[in-house]
Design an enzyme around this catalytic site. Structure first.
Site, PDB file in Angstrom:
ATOM      1  CB  VAL A 230      31.190  -5.368  22.787  1.00 47.32           C
ATOM      2  CG1 VAL A 230      32.648  -5.995  23.236  1.00 47.32           C
ATOM      3  CG2 VAL A 230      31.302  -4.353  21.930  1.00 47.32           C
ATOM      4  CB  SER A 231      29.962 -11.141  23.681  1.00 49.34           C
ATOM      5  OG  SER A 231      30.172 -12.124  24.983  1.00 49.34           O
ATOM      6  N   PRO A 232      31.870 -10.289  26.748  1.00 51.23           N
ATOM      7  CG  PRO A 232      31.292 -10.878  28.909  1.00 51.23           C
ATOM      8  CD  PRO A 232      30.575 -10.344  27.556  1.00 51.23           C
TER       9      PRO A 232
ATOM     10  CG  ASP B  31      26.925 -12.347  25.985  1.00 54.62           C
ATOM     11  OD1 ASP B  31      27.889 -12.973  25.364  1.00 54.62           O
ATOM     12  OD2 ASP B  31      27.006 -11.170  25.691  1.00 54.62           O
TER      13      ASP B  31
ATOM     14  CB  ILE C 256      34.474 -11.886  20.687  1.00 56.77           C
ATOM     15  CG1 ILE C 256      33.423 -12.319  21.895  1.00 56.77           C
ATOM     16  CG2 ILE C 256      35.768 -12.419  21.270  1.00 56.77           C
ATOM     17  CD1 ILE C 256      32.954 -13.902  21.551  1.00 56.77           C
TER      18      ILE C 256
END
Ligand SMILES: *[C@@H]1O[C@H](CO)[C@@H](O)[C@H](O)[C@H]1NC(C)=O
Ligand SMILES: *[C@@H]1O[C@H](CO)[C@@H](O)[C@H](O)[C@H]1NC(C)=O
Ligand SMILES: *[C@@H]1O[C@H](CO)[C@@H](O)[C@H](O)[C@H]1NC(C)=O
Ligand SMILES: *[C@@H]1O[C@H](CO)[C@@H](O)[C@H](O)[C@H]1NC(C)=O
Ligand SMILES: *[C@@H]1O[C@H](CO)[C@@H](O)[C@H](O)[C@H]1NC(C)=O
Ligand SMILES: *[C@@H]1O[C@H](CO)[C@@H](O)[C@H](O)[C@H]1NC(C)=O
Length: 701
Positions: free
Chosen positions: A281-283, A389, A182
């Site tokens: 972009v993060s997981p 994050d 995301i």
């Protein structure tokens, strides 16, 4: 003498192999693959990425590896090396050392121009391997053991790749992977022009690009894929060394292909899950929430009632281990699916272009009459806020153009930014004017590597930074269009291999920069950084297509000899009175059912003395019918955890807690767990030791 032999081999091997090509007939390329351990110290060293001084190593969940691929044309005349390392990023000091070692082995076959090394960006690997001061602050300066493990492993992986070069074919596939990434700064993304955003369905890249490598007989040799997602599934409370979601995906893929566990051997199948344009972009796909109320955070500043540290993104799992496993498994499944499809066969030349650019002083035309310039490095206020994050401390927040008078006083004690810097970086409020401090040595890079590879219809773009989604798209489009406009096939595609060669933080688009989220605050050469990078990549693309030269650029400094190392060494280890190193303190139970967790505690020592490179601190062994023992898991495997625990600082006493998360289909039988380490005496002599648990049964209920 030995070196002479090596150099002769370097020349003869490709010639021999090109004869083989005629025998096999159908191959387009010569490819070599290699893999080697790069795991640094597993105790007390800060972990690189979150800049959290409290996050130090205390064991290993998965080992870190370097995966190397040599791409050469049929005759072995033109070649480049692409390396993906399970490290947070590369550092210029490491690359310079790797090239020095390669020159000693192979003369001018491998140089800074045709070797490109990318990092997967795990935030759970030992820090201290950088030559610029800012990146080594939380590790109390340089950590020689981290630096050495990294360059040594990279060189070993390239040696293996060199020695395994053989005729091969390459196939490319691309497809969408959903539910795995995301955007963590959507408000900045939304500032990009509407007509540009309309061309894309998502605010992050969902495409994975897979390169399949097959030998002349069509047997699989290796795989590289590129997919943009931060390796921040493990959060800033984790102390176990981990290669995070991408490292886990590699482990799954390599196991699947070799269908054998245990220690990795040279020549085994090599599968790299390489990093791409992951900047924003993060997981953590559950997204950011306030950890006190469970409500969504303020979208513009990522705060909860004004507090930055309460807004944290997590998921999709119930804890960070499960999240890492899920995001890794998603990447593995998609890669395997694309790998198993036909793919498009690559054909055409192998080429590379590289230049060093002084990023502090690049002129970029914005229109026919006006030129703008990049700036000397500086970090903005929102850099100190961190991200969802891993938030920073002290009430910094993202998405703000304003500064704080008290912090400005503290900042000015280090260095007050010049008016030139303030104007150049506007609207970024400057917190650290790193580009104007040179004591005790440079804080951030000025001269960086810019590199482009081509193999057939594939271009690999290697920026020294974390490009955001839209920055990556603009760069890819420019490179592809330039290559095609200058004669490459119309189905040429480009991928971004992020965090390559050096580390120069983030790069946002000009529009995203205005919003000053973390990524904009960390775009160190100012608002026109992306334009400057794209302009250089465009020049490299032209040169690749036309076969022309590019200027080599100014040489970067080697600051490794100047480094300060402030982390004290291991003083000594002792075993408690009446005990020996390796003694079992808490043993396994006599029996377990499949799927259980086995834990054994040993009297141990600080693992910083002996990294057990290319080896392991633990084994899980299974007894065979003839009574011998076979290793089925090591400390590299997901199923094991090695935790180091200091029990007495004064006496230097510590424990190793070895954990085995047994698979639910573990075969019934007899097993044992061993621990291996070295101790350092008061007189500084180092002695290896080991211990073994009782034999225990795994049996059905
Ligand atoms: C993703 O891949 C598909 C299939 O190759 C392609 O049609 C599409 O343009 C790609 N999207 C992006 C954003 O690159
Ligand atoms: C990290 O993840 C663990 C679960 O594995 C959770 O308990 C903790 O709150 C998380 N911490 C942060 C700062 O994200
Ligand atoms: C590119 O297009 C050519 C001609 O249509 C085709 O033969 C080839 O397989 C394509 N290659 C790739 C990598 O897309
Ligand atoms: C070029 O850009 C500058 C700075 O943005 C602007 O002031 C100038 O009007 C522009 N000139 C033209 C011809 O568009
Ligand atoms: C920061 O400044 C830029 C340029 O002046 C402006 O476009 C942007 O809206 C400002 N952001 C905030 C949060 O005030
Ligand atoms: C790594 O370990 C393997 C297997 O034990 C061994 O053959 C190889 O020589 C080792 N390589 C290095 C560089 O230590």
């Amino acid at each position: 003498m030995a070196r002479l032999e090596m150099n002769r081999a370097a020349r003869i091997v490709p010639v021999l192999l090109s004869c083989l090509v005629y025998a096999a007939g159908q191959t387009e390329y010569l490819i070599g693959t290699g893999k080697f351990d790069i795991t640094g110290p597993a105790a007390e060293v800060n972990l690189m990425g979150y800049a959290n001084p409290a996050q130090t190593a205390n064991g290993i969940h998965t080992r870190q590896y370097s995966r190397a691929f040599i791409f050469a044309d049929k005759k072995g005349e033109n070649r480049f090396v692409f390396v993906s390392t399970d490290s947070c990023m590369l550092s210029q000091g490491v690359k310079l050392q790797v090239i020095k070692e390669l020159k000693a082995l192979y003369k001018d076959l491998y140089t800074e121009r045709n070797v490109g090394i990318s990092g997967i960006h795990t935030h759970s690997g030992p820090a201290g391997f950088h030559q610029y001061l800012l990146y080594d602050i939380t590790s109390f300066g340089f950590v020689k053991k981290s630096y050495e493990a990294l360059w040594f492993g990279i060189v070993e992986s390239i040696k293996q790749a060199h020695n395994s070069i053989r005729p091969a074919n390459l196939y490319l596939s691309e497809g969408e992977l959903l539910d795995s990434n995301i955007n963590r700064s959507p408000s900045a993304y939304l500032n990009n022009p509407a007509e540009e955003r309309q061309r894309y369905k998502y605010d992050v890249d969902k495409n994975m690009t897979v390169l399949r490598i097959e030998d002349a007989q069509g047997r699989p040799l290796g795989m590289i894929n590129w997919f943009a997602v931060h390796c921040t599934s493990m959060n800033n409370t984790n102390g176990l060394i981990s290669s995070d979601n991408k490292g886990y995906a590699s482990q799954l893929f390599e196991r699947h292909m070799t269908a054998q566990g245990g220690l990795s051997k040279p020549g085994d199948y090599v599968a790299a899950f390489a990093q791409s344009n992951l900047g924003d972009v993060s997981p953590n796909t559950k997204g950011p929430h306030c950890i006190d109320s469970g409500l969504p955070c303020d979208i513009l500043t990522s705060t909860c009632h004004g507090k930055n540290e309460l807004c944290i993104a997590s998921g999709p799992g119930k804890d960070m281990f499960e999240s890492t496993k899920m995001i890794g498994t998603n990447q593995f499944n998609k890669a395997l699916e694309l790998f198993s499809g036909a793919g498009k066969k690559l054909s055409g030349p192998v080429a590379f272009k590289h230049t060093y650019v002084d990023m502090t002083n690049v002129e970029v035309p914005v229109n026919a009459t006006t030129k703008v310039k990049t700036c000397k490095p500086a970090m903005g206020y929102s850099f100190a806020a961190g991200t969802t994050d891993g938030p920073g401390a002290f009430n910094f927040k993202q998405g703000s153009n304003s500064s704080n008078p008290l912090w400005n006083i503290i900042r000015d004690l280090i260095k007050a930014p010049s008016q030139e810097q303030i104007d150049c970086h506007a609207p970024k409020p400057i917190l650290l004017d790193t580009g104007e401090i040179t004591k005790p040595y440079l804080w951030q890079p000025q001269i960086v590597d810019i590199q482009l590879f081509r193999v057939g219809q594939l271009a690999i773009i290697l920026p020294p930074a974390e490009f955001t989604t839209m920055s990556g798209r603009r760069t890819r489009d420019t490179v592809t269009e330039t290559l095609v406009a200058n004669g490459l096939p119309s189905n040429t595609t480009s991928v971004i291999a992020g965090l390559s060669n050096d580390y120069a933080d983030y790069v946002t688009t000009f529009e995203e920069y205005q919003i000053q989220r973390y990524e904009g605050g960390s775009t160190i050469y100012g608002p026109y950084s992306l334009k400057a990078y794209i302009q250089t990549f465009k020049a490299l693309a032209e040169a690749i297509a036309k076969g022309s030269m590019v200027p080599p650029g100014p040489n970067p400094p080697n600051l490794v000899p100047d480094q300060w190392e402030l982390l004290p060494p291991v003083l000594y280890d002792t075993a408690p009175f009446g005990k020996n190193f390796g003694d079992v303190k808490v043993d396994a139970l006599p029996s377990y059912t499949p799927g259980s967790v086995v834990e054994v505690t040993f009297i141990s020592a600080n693992p910083r003395t002996d990294l057990r490179t290319n080896n392991t601190y633990l084994t899980v062994e299974q007894q065979q019918t003839d009574g011998t023992w076979t290793t089925i898991f090591t400390d590299a495997d997901w199923e094991t955890r090695y935790q180091w625990k200091l029990t007495s600082l004064v006496f230097g006493e510590s424990d190793a807690i070895i954990r085995w998360d047994m698979p639910s289909d573990q075969a019934v039988g007899t097993y044992r767990i061993s621990h291996f380490c070295s101790s350092k005496s008061i007189t500084q002599s180092v002695k290896p030791f080991h211990g073994t648990s009782r034999e225990f049964l795994v049996k059905k209920k």
